[in-house]
Design an enzyme around this catalytic site. Structure first.
Site, PDB file in Angstrom:
ATOM      1  N   GLN A  46      30.493  48.804  40.597  1.00  0.00           N
ATOM      2  CA  GLN A  46      30.487  49.092  42.029  1.00  0.00           C
ATOM      3  C   GLN A  46      31.554  50.128  42.361  1.00  0.00           C
ATOM      4  OE1 GLN A  46      30.061  45.568  44.740  1.00  0.00           O
ATOM      5  NE2 GLN A  46      30.878  44.528  42.939  1.00  0.00           N
ATOM      6  N   CYS A  77      31.025  46.328  52.696  1.00  0.00           N
ATOM      7  CA  CYS A  77      32.125  45.379  52.554  1.00  0.00           C
ATOM      8  C   CYS A  77      33.032  45.430  53.791  1.00  0.00           C
ATOM      9  CB  CYS A  77      32.935  45.703  51.308  1.00  0.00           C
ATOM     10  SG  CYS A  77      34.260  44.519  51.006  1.00  0.00           S
TER      11      CYS A  77
END
Length: 87
Positions: A46, A77
């Site tokens: 990621q 996020c």
């Protein structure tokens, strides 16, 4: 931890989020986080960032210099460390 998860039958493991800027600037700690042990595969790396240019450069670096199976551009996020840099 990822290897332990694989021992228990996990099909896919994910690495923690890595900064695109850390990759582009060659930060040692960041680069160490890109290591993929063959026993972890399949694995998703990621990356996060707030700038299209550095995200593209980082993704290309990960593609060329790691053996990750998936490159995940994280775009959701809510953690302050991530949102504070417009990622």
């Amino acid at each position: 931890f990822r290897l332990i998860a694989k021992e228990f039958g996990t099909g896919l493991v994910c690495a923690e989020m890595v900064s695109d800027k850390g990759i582009v600037h060659g930060n040692k700690k960041t680069m160490d986080m890109l290591y993929v042990d063959e026993r972890e595969k399949p694995l998703s790396l990621q990356i996060f960032g707030g700038d299209r240019e550095t995200l593209v450069k980082a993704a290309k670096h990960v593609d060329k210099h790691t053996n990750a199976d998936i490159i995940d551009i994280n775009m959701g996020c809510p953690v302050p460390k991530i949102t504070s840099c417009d990622a």
